[in-house]
Design an enzyme around this catalytic site. Sequence first.
Site, PDB file in Angstrom:
ATOM      1  CB  CYS A 194      -0.887   0.003   1.243  1.00  0.00           C
ATOM      2  SG  CYS A 194       0.075   0.088   2.779  1.00  0.00           S
ATOM      3  CB  CYS A 202       0.755   4.815   7.495  1.00  0.00           C
ATOM      4  SG  CYS A 202      -0.582   4.983   6.299  1.00  0.00           S
ATOM      5  CG  HIS A 224      -1.136  -4.060  15.753  1.00  0.00           C
ATOM      6  ND1 HIS A 224      -0.791  -2.841  15.206  1.00  0.00           N
ATOM      7  CD2 HIS A 224      -0.989  -4.969  14.766  1.00  0.00           C
ATOM      8  CE1 HIS A 224      -0.454  -3.024  13.933  1.00  0.00           C
ATOM      9  NE2 HIS A 224      -0.575  -4.299  13.642  1.00  0.00           N
ATOM     10  CD  GLU A 231      -3.079   1.386  13.178  1.00  0.00           C
ATOM     11  OE1 GLU A 231      -4.157   1.995  13.180  1.00  0.00           O
ATOM     12  OE2 GLU A 231      -2.782   0.525  12.322  1.00  0.00           O
ATOM     13  CB  THR A 278      -5.453   1.834   9.708  1.00  0.00           C
ATOM     14  OG1 THR A 278      -4.182   1.200   9.913  1.00  0.00           O
ATOM     15  CG2 THR A 278      -5.433   3.231  10.288  1.00  0.00           C
ATOM     16  CB  CYS A 287      -5.979   2.293   5.617  1.00  0.00           C
ATOM     17  SG  CYS A 287      -5.268   0.743   5.076  1.00  0.00           S
ATOM     18  CB  SER A 342      -3.183  -6.420  11.849  1.00  0.00           C
ATOM     19  OG  SER A 342      -4.578  -6.294  11.961  1.00  0.00           O
ATOM     20  CG  ASN A 343      -2.487  -5.812   5.959  1.00  0.00           C
ATOM     21  OD1 ASN A 343      -2.485  -6.326   4.844  1.00  0.00           O
ATOM     22  ND2 ASN A 343      -1.372  -5.373   6.537  1.00  0.00           N
ATOM     23  CB  SER A 371       3.855  -4.933   4.953  1.00  0.00           C
ATOM     24  OG  SER A 371       3.219  -5.968   5.651  1.00  0.00           O
TER      25      SER A 371
END
Length: 321
Positions: free
Chosen positions: A16, A101, A129, A131, A169, A199, A228-229, A272
């Site tokens: 991303c 980010c 996490h 973030e 996000t 996001c 996570s994503n 990532s």
Amino acid sequence: MHAPEKLLLAAPRGYCAGVDRAVQTVERALELHGAPVYVRKEIVHNKHVVETLRERGAIFVDELDDTIPEGALTVFSAHGVSPAVHADAERRQLKTIDATCPLVTKVHREAIKFAAEGYTIVLIGHAGHEEVEGTMGEAPDHIVLIESEADVDALEVEDERKLAYINQTTLSVDETRGIIARLREKFPHITGPRTDDICYATTNRQAAVRQMADRCDLVLVIGSKNSSNSNRLVDVARDLGTPSYLIDNASQIDEAWLTPDTKVVGVSSGASVPEELVDDLVAFFRERGTQDVSEFEVLREDVRFMLPKQIRQAMTAAAEA
């Protein structure tokens, strides 16, 4: 091993804009200032990317402790850091470049705004996490972390009229929607950010897997275990009843997943993950006889973020020298 007849490559997938910016920040810092460049935490949650940068002279540290010499160049990861970390860096006179980010920075700003207005803030996210830790650090006395609808049911607040929510996000779009709906049902006066915190890349990658999964007998998601994503992409496929596994690279494929009935394999990758790992996976299947490889494009992304100011200024100065 049974080779599938067809590979479907979800699009969008992989890098991303926030990850691209963070990785480039470390690469440019190494080019402009030379090794070593210190990086707090993994710059992005991907083993391959971290190893590649380590080979080029990046030194990854967990905290800004004494392993970093005073005054050294230090990059903050894409996941963001709390004000306490910034203060710590200043105290140690580190030269810092913040590769957070911009979409994470947006959530930090929301936390600061709601806290300044006296709100109790419900942060939807995963405990531990990076973030989440960075966001909570912006207003630790105002933020309550919840991870599920059950947490909403157990939540008690002093003033229901001064309640706001924000979220990590990289969560599951569907799951977060359910948690927000439960919050709104229980606390009708709750307020939230003007625009969704999840996001664009997380949303788009999940949408692509959601549309692709029912055409597949198996979905493989390339990504690291702490991403996570990437984990959410596996969840999306499994929720639709399609077997799905998270792998770092082609070497982690278990032949037991590939039965004679596994005709179509879908492939996606977390935000990532560099595209070369997808190319390696495609090569792995081609070598075993899979001939039909096609893109499954749901939409196109054209988001780009500018590099941090210090990097841009240093690049300009180097070009003029």
